[in-house]
Design a protein around this motif. Sequence first.
Motif, PDB file in Angstrom:
ATOM      1  N   GLU B  30      46.380  41.428  41.259  1.00  0.00           N
ATOM      2  CA  GLU B  30      45.817  40.144  40.877  1.00  0.00           C
ATOM      3  C   GLU B  30      44.309  40.263  40.679  1.00  0.00           C
ATOM      4  N   ASP B 196      43.056  35.552  37.306  1.00  0.00           N
ATOM      5  CA  ASP B 196      44.326  34.871  37.513  1.00  0.00           C
ATOM      6  C   ASP B 196      44.108  33.611  38.339  1.00  0.00           C
ATOM      7  N   ARG B 197      43.216  33.742  39.330  1.00  0.00           N
ATOM      8  CA  ARG B 197      42.869  32.583  40.134  1.00  0.00           C
ATOM      9  C   ARG B 197      41.381  32.595  40.416  1.00  0.00           C
ATOM     10  N   ALA B 213      44.080  27.917  39.505  1.00  0.00           N
ATOM     11  CA  ALA B 213      44.878  28.955  38.852  1.00  0.00           C
ATOM     12  C   ALA B 213      44.585  28.930  37.358  1.00  0.00           C
ATOM     13  N   PRO B 215      46.525  29.950  34.297  1.00  0.00           N
ATOM     14  CA  PRO B 215      47.803  30.493  33.833  1.00  0.00           C
ATOM     15  C   PRO B 215      47.821  30.782  32.334  1.00  0.00           C
TER      16      PRO B 215
END
Lengths: 300, 256
Positions: B30, B196-197, B213, B215
């Motif tokens: 991540e 991603d976050r 987040a 996405p």
Amino acid sequence: MRGRDAPSPISQERGEPSAIGESRGAVQSPPLRGRSALTSALAKLAPAALAFALLLIAWELYARLGGIAPTVLPAPSRVLTQAWENRAALADNTLPTIRATLAGFACSLLAAFILSALVDFLPRLRRAMFPLLIASQTLPLVAIAPLVVLWFGFGLLPKILLVALVTFFPMIVALVEGYAATSTEISQMLAAMGAGRWRIFWLARLPSALPYFFAGLRISITYAVVGAIFAEYAGAAKGLGIYMLSAKNNFRPDLVLAAVAVSSALTLALFGLAVLVQHFAMPWERAGRDSKVEPSEGRP
Amino acid sequence: MTRLELRDVRKNFGPLEVLADISLHVATGEFVSILGPSGAGKSTLFQLLTGAIQGEGEMRFDGAPLDGARFAFMPQRDALMPWRRVIDNATLGLEVQGMKRRAARQRVAPLFAEFGLAGFERAWPTELSGGMRQRAALLRTVVQQRDMLLLDEPFGALDALTRAAMQRWLERMWQSHRWTALLITHDVREAVLLSDRIYVLSARPARVVSEVAVPLPRPRTESAELAREAAAIEAGILDTLLAADPISRPSDGEMK
Ligand SMILES: Nc1ncnc2c1ncn2[C@@H]1O[C@H](COP(=O)(O)OP(=O)(O)OP(=O)(O)O)[C@@H](O)[C@H]1O
Ligand SMILES: [Mg+2]
């Protein structure tokens, strides 16, 4: 991942950010190296040489036309001719001075390096030692030199000690300050990589201290010759110091000045040597100043 | 799977409260960003992670208490050693791990092209442009092959154009390598482009004010539609930041 993305305004091909990055370096003019660097260095020296020549000429005229006895103020030309006539004795007395200077300076460097490293690892030692070192710098050389000769004789040892006394302090201060100038980010990064204290000292603190070391070296090397001559003045079988003393006692200021000229030349030569060593020991310094072209030669 | 997990991490420097209660986690593969105003304590958090300083709270890696050499850390300024050639800067981490210099060079050399540094192996760092220096620093970081990358404002010191190019480059690099990474930035656009976050921190004493987040599919610089969605997320984050921190008005220049 590469190639399939549509060309954006600033990126055309793989590895594209470099196209932006390099363009700065690549458009610069060719590096200033070799001959042109030499001539520009000479050009910088020209004003100093001119001033020196004018001073000598003025002195020569004053000594000749002012009716001053050569036993009081000899003209430069007389100093030169007498130096030439006494070249064998001068050379004979220069060698021991060189030996004392280099031996003393080498010992001083070694001691400064070892002690500076110790101090770097043991800050307490620093607090114990630095007041002592500073006190050592307050000792008047004129008074100390005869004592050191009295204690250690006419040999090489008292000279080494006196040269070390005047050169050690600037060297250790330079080194300790140099270690402290290490970037904390580099140290932290090395620690995060898993490097221990000794590793960090070797990889980061020591190289960071190099510019400081050479600054200290240039200063202390000019003290070194003077220190050796002082030691010889206080008592020696041979050496420029004792030569000056006997020339003075024989009312030969021309020979005193000849010996002074030799010691100045010696100091300048050692200084030049220090600059030269720095030049080769720190090639990245030059790279930063010259230009950014060189490495791109290997590129298509 | 969760790799890094922080729970209630705090840090004071004497009377100065810098980190107040930080909790966050990063999963395998991540890319997570920490976004916060200047002086919030972001670099301090990395110092805690690398063990340079000690704090309070719980830090776990793969479920166990955090120990030693998990991270490859890229400091805020590139921290290239001016006395080492670019290739020897790149091998630094491997040498510290005990690899011989020659072997380390052989390992690193093939990566120079990918990092846009081909032909500059033997250059000195002073001979590189700002963008190239950052890529060299990043190369030095990733070749250590640690479990996770910690990147502290890798592009903060670059001009806008070079920074944009570098962000796109890093986006593509991440797509092919899938590093587990924690990025510090105070550039909202950079965070949205790469992450991603995103954890948004308040001004000092820092706490997490929101977790966002992102996405969106990658690469995110591809289409106008993606750009619009990204812009919407950016606007949302910016609102959060400014609401959480009444002192930092848009005019004081720290925020994008
Ligand atoms: N070793 C230290 N001793 C005392 N105070 C410190 C120390 N390190 C950092 N600080 C303080 O902690 C605060 C946060 O610093 P930090 O470097 O973590 O900020 P940052 O979020 O990384 O800021 P920037 O975005 O400008 O890099 C600052 O007020 C700083 O003065
Ligand atoms: Mg910071």
